[in-house]
Scaffold this motif. Structure first.
Motif, PDB file in Angstrom:
ATOM      1  N   ASN A 159     -35.380   8.670  20.165  1.00 38.25           N
ATOM      2  CA  ASN A 159     -34.039   8.916  19.642  1.00 38.25           C
ATOM      3  C   ASN A 159     -34.153   9.887  18.475  1.00 38.25           C
ATOM      4  OD1 ASN A 159     -31.289   8.718  19.534  1.00 38.25           O
ATOM      5  ND2 ASN A 159     -31.217   6.571  18.931  1.00 38.25           N
ATOM      6  N   LYS A 201     -37.801   4.886  19.265  1.00 38.53           N
ATOM      7  CA  LYS A 201     -36.683   4.098  18.746  1.00 38.53           C
ATOM      8  C   LYS A 201     -37.156   3.072  17.719  1.00 38.53           C
ATOM      9  CE  LYS A 201     -33.364   4.941  22.397  1.00 38.53           C
ATOM     10  NZ  LYS A 201     -32.530   4.466  23.520  1.00 38.53           N
ATOM     11  N   ALA A 224     -32.703  12.050  23.049  1.00 40.10           N
ATOM     12  CA  ALA A 224     -31.961  10.958  22.420  1.00 40.10           C
ATOM     13  C   ALA A 224     -30.919  10.443  23.393  1.00 40.10           C
ATOM     14  CB  ALA A 224     -31.298  11.442  21.136  1.00 40.10           C
ATOM     15  N   GLY A 225     -30.473   9.201  23.151  1.00 41.75           N
ATOM     16  CA  GLY A 225     -29.415   8.671  23.998  1.00 41.75           C
ATOM     17  C   GLY A 225     -29.823   7.431  24.749  1.00 41.75           C
ATOM     18  N   ASN A 237     -25.511   9.593  16.743  1.00 40.96           N
ATOM     19  CA  ASN A 237     -26.301   9.934  17.924  1.00 40.96           C
ATOM     20  C   ASN A 237     -25.638  11.117  18.612  1.00 40.96           C
ATOM     21  OD1 ASN A 237     -28.560   7.995  18.721  1.00 40.96           O
ATOM     22  ND2 ASN A 237     -26.931   6.586  18.136  1.00 40.96           N
ATOM     23  N   SER A 238     -26.431  12.018  19.160  1.00 41.20           N
ATOM     24  CA  SER A 238     -25.877  13.153  19.887  1.00 41.20           C
ATOM     25  C   SER A 238     -26.331  13.109  21.335  1.00 41.20           C
ATOM     26  CB  SER A 238     -26.333  14.475  19.258  1.00 41.20           C
ATOM     27  OG  SER A 238     -25.951  15.564  20.085  1.00 41.20           O
ATOM     28  N   SER A 248     -24.536  -1.516  16.592  1.00 43.82           N
ATOM     29  CA  SER A 248     -25.130  -0.471  17.438  1.00 43.82           C
ATOM     30  C   SER A 248     -24.767  -0.614  18.906  1.00 43.82           C
ATOM     31  CB  SER A 248     -26.655  -0.482  17.285  1.00 43.82           C
ATOM     32  OG  SER A 248     -27.193  -1.689  17.759  1.00 43.82           O
ATOM     33  N   VAL A 277     -31.494  10.693  15.116  1.00 43.76           N
ATOM     34  CA  VAL A 277     -30.207  10.355  14.515  1.00 43.76           C
ATOM     35  C   VAL A 277     -30.069  10.997  13.146  1.00 43.76           C
ATOM     36  CG1 VAL A 277     -30.208   8.126  15.722  1.00 43.76           C
ATOM     37  CG2 VAL A 277     -30.987   8.237  13.331  1.00 43.76           C
ATOM     38  N   LEU A 329     -21.511   7.947  18.715  1.00 45.61           N
ATOM     39  CA  LEU A 329     -22.113   8.748  19.787  1.00 45.61           C
ATOM     40  C   LEU A 329     -21.164   9.899  20.093  1.00 45.61           C
ATOM     41  CD1 LEU A 329     -24.403   9.030  21.889  1.00 45.61           C
ATOM     42  CD2 LEU A 329     -23.005   7.669  23.438  1.00 45.61           C
ATOM     43  N   PHE A 342     -22.201   2.959  14.424  1.00 44.70           N
ATOM     44  CA  PHE A 342     -22.855   4.014  15.204  1.00 44.70           C
ATOM     45  C   PHE A 342     -21.780   4.926  15.786  1.00 44.70           C
ATOM     46  CE2 PHE A 342     -26.744   1.978  14.652  1.00 44.70           C
ATOM     47  CZ  PHE A 342     -27.763   2.651  15.293  1.00 44.70           C
ATOM     48  N   MET A 372     -32.191   0.476  21.215  1.00 43.98           N
ATOM     49  CA  MET A 372     -32.049   0.821  19.803  1.00 43.98           C
ATOM     50  C   MET A 372     -31.629  -0.399  18.988  1.00 43.98           C
ATOM     51  SD  MET A 372     -32.443   3.595  17.913  1.00 43.98           S
ATOM     52  CE  MET A 372     -33.281   2.567  16.720  1.00 43.98           C
TER      53      MET A 372
END
Length: 398
Positions: free
Chosen positions: A362, A381, A355-356, A348-349, A272, A364, A324, A322, A213
């Motif tokens: 991803n 991404k 995602a991740g 981010n989840s 990030s 977001v 998470l 960012f 990312m």
């Protein structure tokens, strides 16, 4: 970045011409309009029918076509850039001395656009003094050189002389001629990847971040015109563009030192990286032996890069963090946005399987300090990076 661009591709008599078929396909796939001009010798190595089919345009290889003798003038004025790939030793010598005995040379001498050359020949030819002299003259004349590669050659020998790969040529064209000017004159710093916090010389505390990312964001900022410094922890990722300044680090402390220093004159900062929250209070100088049934390590907090940049932030600087999260996602992200004095936070989840870490997609949600909120949905991404940078540009100039 190539959509709608007019690319003229020149092909000369070299076995490497087979690569140019892929180059044309890549350019068309990227949305460029492509026309091909080739020498008669090149037809032995790459079919005009194939090239015409791929480019959706007639291939030119004769100086005079029926009653038309001025096609070289029109082609040289039509293109945004003229890339000759491969450029043979013979055609290189003719170009350096202003000879004009075929249509490709006529187009070259008539071209009003930038000319890019991608040579291809055997190593002994490449290193011959006359070749190097001709090459020096072509560069002196203002042509742009894509360096040859090193590897297996058509002769079976290994060495210098391989034509650059089609992907490299596409990236070169984008980097040198088709970057946007939206962020021209702006400096951006991006952190990416994990950090490794040493336990001893062979063990560390880290995480699963791949850096994909962060690298995508750095490249998108660069393509939109920014001067980019990418500060990356240990990762297998490589940037596609030589103009991005890469600073490789291992630990959170190293990332902190470079990020805080580079932020002084930055316009944009995107944090990030997945920096380890904690690190061992000290690292053993020798490998710790497996002797005890239980082993305790005392950890201390790492320096908070985003928090420090938020404290250092000056008027006009745009800071992105960012977050998470696994629970109370929006609430926690907004708390981080405010407490770190960031301008925007990217949520981010880990609850989204698409995602991740480590994967190529991803999803977001971007929150701005003024209350603006944008959700991307699941995308590559690269596409998410485009959305993030577009968000930055919109609010940077607001």
């Amino acid at each position: 970045m190539l959509k709608g661009k007019k690319i003229l591709v020149g092909i000369t008599g070299s076995i490497a011409a087979y690569k140019t078929i892929t180059l044309v396909r890549l350019l068309i796939k990227a949305g460029a309009e492509v026309k091909v001009v080739m020498t008669n010798a090149a037809k032995e190595f790459a079919s005009p029918v194939v090239l015409s089919t791929l480019s959706k345009n007639k291939v030119t290889y004769d100086l005079v076509e029926g009653d038309d003798w001025s096609n070289h003038v029109m082609l040289g004025r039509w293109a945004d850039v003229f890339v000759i790939a491969p450029l043979s030793c013979n055609t290189m010598a003719k170009m350096a001395n202003g000879l004009c005995d075929n249509v490709l040379l006529a187009v070259y001498l008539s071209a009003t656009c930038p000319v890019v050359i991608a040579p291809a020949m055997d190593e002994d030819m490449w290193h011959h003094p006359s070749t190097q002299r001709n090459l020096e003259q072509l560069v002196k004349d203002g042509n742009h050189l894509i360096k040859v590669g090193n590897g297996e050659l058509a002769s079976g020998l290994f060495g210098e002389g391989r034509m650059a790969e089609p992907e490299e040529i596409c990236q070169y064209l984008i980097e040198h001629f088709f970057r946007s000017s939206e962020l021209k004159g702006k400096k951006a710093i991006v952190t990416a990847g994990p950090t490794y916090e040493a336990i001893d010389p062979v063990r560390f505390i880290g995480n699963h971040s791949s850096g994909k990312m962060g690298f995508a964001i750095a490249e998108e900022l660069y393509l939109r015109g920014a001067d980019v410094v990418l500060i990356t922890g240990p990762t297998h990722q490589k940037t596609n563009y030589n103009g991005i300044q890469v600073r490789a680090v291992v630990s959170g402390d190293q990332m902190y030192d470079i990020a805080t220093r580079e932020f002084n004159d930055a316009d944009i900062a995107v944090m990030s990286a997945a920096v380890a929250d904690y690190k061992p209070i000290s690292a053993a100088t020798d490998k710790i032996k497996k002797k005890l049934d239980e082993w305790e390590i005392t950890l201390i907090k790492n320096k908070d890069i985003l928090l420090q940049l938020g404290k250092d932030k000056k008027k006009g600087q745009f800071l992105v963090g960012f977050a998470l999260e696994t629970n109370n996602e929006k609430e926690n992200a907004l708390i981080k946005l405010q407490s770190k004095n960031a301008d925007a936070i990217v949520l981010n989840s880990l609850n989204d399987k698409d995602a991740g870490f480590s994967i190529d997609t991803n999803a977001v949600t971007i929150f701005h300090s003024n209350g603006a909120e944008v959700t991307t949905g699941v995308k590559s991404k690269k596409e998410v990076a485009t959305d993030i940078v577009s968000f930055i540009i919109k609010h940077l100039h607001a």
